[in-house]
Write a protein that holds these residues in place. Structure first.
Motif, short mmCIF file in Angstrom:
data_model
loop_
_atom_site.label_atom_id
_atom_site.label_comp_id
_atom_site.label_asym_id
_atom_site.label_seq_id
_atom_site.Cartn_x
_atom_site.Cartn_y
_atom_site.Cartn_z
N GLU A 203 0.81 -1.22 0.00
CA GLU A 203 0.00 0.00 0.00
C GLU A 203 0.84 1.27 0.00
O GLU A 203 0.39 2.32 -0.49
CB GLU A 203 -0.94 0.00 1.21
CG GLU A 203 -2.06 -1.02 1.09
CD GLU A 203 -2.98 -1.02 2.30
OE1 GLU A 203 -4.15 -1.40 2.14
OE2 GLU A 203 -2.52 -0.64 3.41
N THR A 204 2.06 1.22 0.53
CA THR A 204 2.91 2.41 0.50
C THR A 204 3.34 2.78 -0.91
O THR A 204 3.73 3.92 -1.16
CB THR A 204 4.19 2.21 1.34
OG1 THR A 204 4.99 1.17 0.75
CG2 THR A 204 3.86 1.88 2.78
N GLY A 205 3.30 1.82 -1.83
CA GLY A 205 3.72 2.08 -3.20
C GLY A 205 5.21 1.91 -3.42
O GLY A 205 5.69 2.14 -4.54
N GLU A 206 5.95 1.49 -2.39
CA GLU A 206 7.40 1.40 -2.56
C GLU A 206 7.82 0.32 -3.55
O GLU A 206 8.91 0.39 -4.13
CB GLU A 206 8.10 1.17 -1.22
CG GLU A 206 7.76 -0.12 -0.52
CD GLU A 206 8.43 -0.22 0.85
OE1 GLU A 206 9.60 -0.64 0.90
OE2 GLU A 206 7.78 0.13 1.86
N LEU A 207 6.95 -0.66 -3.79
CA LEU A 207 7.25 -1.69 -4.79
C LEU A 207 6.87 -1.24 -6.19
O LEU A 207 7.18 -1.93 -7.17
CB LEU A 207 6.52 -2.99 -4.46
CG LEU A 207 6.77 -3.62 -3.09
CD1 LEU A 207 5.98 -4.92 -2.95
CD2 LEU A 207 8.26 -3.86 -2.84
#
Length: 337
Positions: free
Chosen positions: A133-137
């Motif tokens: 959910e953080t979008g780091e991937l």
């Protein structure tokens, strides 16, 4: 809160143990077609045994539906009519038709129903979801779920009874389908193959390999085996800018979470046994008690249970078409509804 158990089999024991640690709830009543089983559980938790669902409903505030899936529609119809909040064990039902009717029943009645997808409360899985959910991937490209081990239902277990049998693609894969949907969003197409390893149990598939496509484009796969001599599970998310892999040396445990993103090294989290082996029941039961009290709780609904059934049916339909007497096909099956 007075909780009623409809069904007193093996899964009831897991919930009973978890609820015994909850200060704001107690099991007040039990009903089961097997009176011996009902009395054994009731004695363990200090509850009353009732002769019928109707009798139970007069003495409880909320209900756990823990019966085999082929019996759930009519039970949920009764519980919803009484206005009682429901925790329904997975799968929602044994067929999509029954699942669709359950959704209609609870939504017309305005009764909250939480699906028993306890892996949403497994703490390592929650950490994996936060990373996604953080979008780091980056944008997810592929989501993979593998769960294998040895499960051999014994004589008398409903899973191998001819009148209740539905195979692991319906009964157990629902956990894994819900997990990847929770991480990747709705599944819009599915295909796959199943295998029945026991000639004495026709209709009891115990191995399944499915491929999926998610609503925003990612692809995925889910593999489940009840005949593997080695226990293992893995949940992997491959993104445009990085990947995360949660895995463990058991069908359910999660010992390690590994992540790597662009420009960085690999980050490894090793979970202690009490976290790695946490099934998620405590979190699930606490959430249900809050939901039954009218609090705003994010939870898997009847529609989530139906979505898992729809995927399972698509996989089984594809497997049926791939029998030796039919032409093979690798095309994804668009999902119903």
């Amino acid at each position: 809160m007075r909780i009623g158990f409809i069904g007193a089999g093996g899964i009831a024991g897991h919930h009973a143990t978890s609820l015994s640690r909850h200060a704001d709830a107690r099991i007040a009543g039990v009903v089961d077609v097997d009176a011996t089983v009902a009395h054994a559980l009731a004695e363990q938790v200090g509850a009353c045994v009732y002769p019928s669902v109707a009798d139970l409903l007069r003495h409880v505030d909320a209900v756990y539906v823990l019966t085999p899936p082929r019996s759930r529609l009519e039970i949920i119809r009764q519980v919803a009519a009484a206005g009682k909040p429901i925790l329904c064990e997975k799968p929602l039902a044994a067929t999509v038709d029954d699942g669709e009717e359950i959704v209609r029943v609870v939504e017309r009645a305005g009764v909250p129903l939480m699906m028993g997808f306890m892996r949403r409360w497994h703490r390592p899985a929650q950490q994996l979801k936060r990373i996604v959910e953080t979008g780091e991937l980056g944008r997810p490209l592929q989501i993979v779920r593998t769960r294998v081990g040895t499960v051999t239902p014994s004589a008398g277990n409903w899973r191998i009874e001819p009148g209740q049998r539905c195979g692991v693609t319906i009964e157990s894969l629902s956990h894994d389908v819900d997990l990847v949907r929770w991480l990747g969003g709705d599944v819009v197409a599915a295909s796959g193959m199943t295998l029945e390893s026991r000639p004495d149990l026709p209709g009891f598939d115990d191995n399944v390999a499915a491929t999926l496509r998610f609503v925003d484009g990612p692809i995925g796969s889910v593999q489940l085996s009840w005949t593997s001599a080695v226990g293992y599970n893995q949940t992997a998310v491959v993104g445009e800018r990085g990947s995360a892999i949660l895995e463990g040396r058991h069908m359910w445990a999660s010992q390690t979470l590994r992540t790597r993103v662009e420009g960085g090294g690999e980050h490894v989290v090793e979970y202690p046994p009490e976290v790695a082996n946490d099934m998620g029941y405590d979190g699930e039961n606490s959430a249900f008690v809050d939901l039954a009290r009218g609090r705003d709780v994010t939870h898997p609904t009847a529609r989530d249970g139906l979505a898992a059934l729809v995927v399972a049916e698509a996989v089984l339909d594809c497997a049926m078409e791939s029998l030796p007497h039919a032409p093979a096909s690798s095309a994804d099956r668009p999902l119903r509804g």
